[in-house]
Scaffold this active site. Sequence first.
Site, mmCIF file in Angstrom:
data_model
loop_
_atom_site.group_PDB
_atom_site.id
_atom_site.type_symbol
_atom_site.label_atom_id
_atom_site.label_comp_id
_atom_site.label_asym_id
_atom_site.label_seq_id
_atom_site.Cartn_x
_atom_site.Cartn_y
_atom_site.Cartn_z
ATOM 1 N N THR A 38 26.267 8.149 -72.425
ATOM 2 C CA THR A 38 27.262 7.249 -72.052
ATOM 3 C C THR A 38 26.871 6.683 -70.579
ATOM 4 O OG1 THR A 38 28.711 8.449 -73.416
ATOM 5 C CG2 THR A 38 29.483 7.061 -71.633
ATOM 6 N N GLY A 77 34.360 1.791 -77.082
ATOM 7 C CA GLY A 77 32.989 2.022 -76.610
ATOM 8 C C GLY A 77 32.844 3.533 -76.530
ATOM 9 N N GLU A 78 32.060 3.970 -75.218
ATOM 10 C CA GLU A 78 31.722 4.994 -74.776
ATOM 11 C C GLU A 78 30.799 5.804 -75.502
ATOM 12 O OE1 GLU A 78 35.206 7.782 -74.395
ATOM 13 O OE2 GLU A 78 36.425 6.193 -73.279
ATOM 14 N N GLY A 79 30.406 5.303 -76.713
ATOM 15 C CA GLY A 79 29.687 6.171 -77.746
ATOM 16 C C GLY A 79 30.355 6.588 -79.040
#
Lengths: 364, 364
Positions: free
Chosen positions: A64, A328-330
């Site tokens: 991240t 997001g963030e992964g």
Amino acid sequence: MDLLNETLINIKPINAEFYAVAQRHLDNLTKPLGSLGRLEEFARKLVAITENKSPILDKKVVFTFAGDHGITEEGVSAYPKEVTPQMVFNFLRGGAGINVLARHAGAEVIVVDIGVDHDFGNPPIPPLVKGGEGGLFVSMKVVRGTRNFAKGPAMTMDEAVKCLEVGIELANGYAKKGYKIFATGDMGIGNTTPSSAIAAVLTGKPVPEVTSKGTGISDESLQKKIAVIEEGIRLNNPDSDDAIDVLAKVGGAEIGGIAGLILGAAANGIPVIIDGFISTAGALIAYCIKPEVTDYMFAAHNSVEIGHEAMLEKMGLKPILDLDLRLGEGTGAALAMLMIDAGLKIYKEMATFNEAGVSDEIIN
Amino acid sequence: MDLLNETLINIKPINAEFYAVAQRHLDNLTKPLGSLGRLEEFARKLVAITENKSPILDKKVVFTFAGDHGITEEGVSAYPKEVTPQMVFNFLRGGAGINVLARHAGAEVIVVDIGVDHDFGNPPIPPLVKGGEGGLFVSMKVVRGTRNFAKGPAMTMDEAVKCLEVGIELANGYAKKGYKIFATGDMGIGNTTPSSAIAAVLTGKPVPEVTSKGTGISDESLQKKIAVIEEGIRLNNPDSDDAIDVLAKVGGAEIGGIAGLILGAAANGIPVIIDGFISTAGALIAYCIKPEVTDYMFAAHNSVEIGHEAMLEKMGLKPILDLDLRLGEGTGAALAMLMIDAGLKIYKEMATFNEAGVSDEIIN
């Protein structure tokens, strides 16, 4: 630049013969031909990427990348930029969405400060409040936030290259440590704005067709965001044939880190799962530098952000999941990892017709 | 019939107040509002179904109902019907797709002989060849294969009700044993044919719009399959207002078992994941008997079979995954279980803004 050039030389298209090898095995498993659809595709692709008839994905990691954006001065985000470092702390304590979903997928989280406008120093991580294992902090700061691309380039060319090389260094390091699959993620208040700018420049679509509400701005703010991106592109005039120029002028540090990680993954023969909108902007930068990288990529999901699909189409990638995510963030990549893993388990654990004593005679 | 009627009385619509309770908690977690999309939906639904602000899904089970079909005499399937018992043995040894994916999802597999045309007796399970833990065999045979519905009803009304009650008994038994989430699955050579017949009768769509190639028949065989279904519906004239009549005349034993399991799950307040085309035909039977059951259902995936979508639409369900699967057995449901689990983990493990010290101020 040496590390970048060396990496690009090491990226080869995958050997398509392995697709056929994998498919032959899949066709012997106790199921109608092709009936596990995309799980079979994932297995074939893993076999071809790793050039291994029995790939192992025991060590998994989500990177991240965190960075800030000068463009937030223009009021393009719903949240203040202080949230970027606050969320970095949240990642380290294990309470964020990516921590939860990475644990679910059996992956570690590496939080990379590549461009946050905050001095973490030796971060005094507050005690664990909630959740489980947190992320590991890596300090590889290239910029302390990008500059406001409404007023000039977000980064210099040197900074943009350095961001790519940070991603490559991480890929090389984690490949050496024996990690078998990477996933990308991002944190950066304001980062849908540079991602939309990249999408517009590199897909050739008008800005309004690739720009939406990010974390949840108003209709009025969306119009402003579109105008800011249009003006930033006009002012900086990035060269659509030079993805590094685009990254420098209207991109972001974390987007560059993601692009570099993907280039490094491909050079090391490691599969890499691309998260949502911001990660895909990074993937598109990597693709425009070296198109062969798509052979190593899995597109995790179809984001709510409208510019996402155009970028995936440009790269010929079909998303695995469609769950209306826009965090997001992964997070989408961690979920997709569970599906890719499922494909590999099917490939490795199912019995063949012969082993199971099941008839594979097709009668019509 | 007593067990069925008693079960129907116990099915209540879920208490929508719990949706709001769950959403309030979700809105306090460290992410933009609604940004985890369908994961949030799964969490809300689990909270409402269980009427528990902190649901636990520690014991998970996939029920794979197996049955044979007299209609295979008409040449509607690519595989001979001997494959049904062969696959049952494969399930028990742990080498089938559902074994692999249920292990991946942390679920047990219960293999229910509700209508296989084979005498399993005390099945001498051959030693484990490949894979891991296999399924548990449960003998609850109602028919030894259905009759050929091209020539008359597939089952009597009594048999159809008995199939529903088998599913209900399993649901009651596994609810008592403390299982927290159920998934449905099927095995039965020829069973896309009764499923298409059910889809046509209960959605009102023409047979060609809800019939496709099952395990992979030729174009010519598909035309024959459509003609067989049309003739079977004409001949038996099932009452589209009486789902049990439809199940009896053009259905199948495993489809009835699945419908019963769903009714039993709803009566016990247990969430149930519906696999693909055959399971959805069972779900549609359950829905037409008691529409409130949809409150307890998760639709796992969008099958390649063209009749699937029409049935999901009729029930107002949106599939979780779309991975071009057409295997059945419960494989799509096992994969969807991983996503539902992800939603619950997000709900339970993420930090709130307050816990994490993250600003939730929205600036525009």
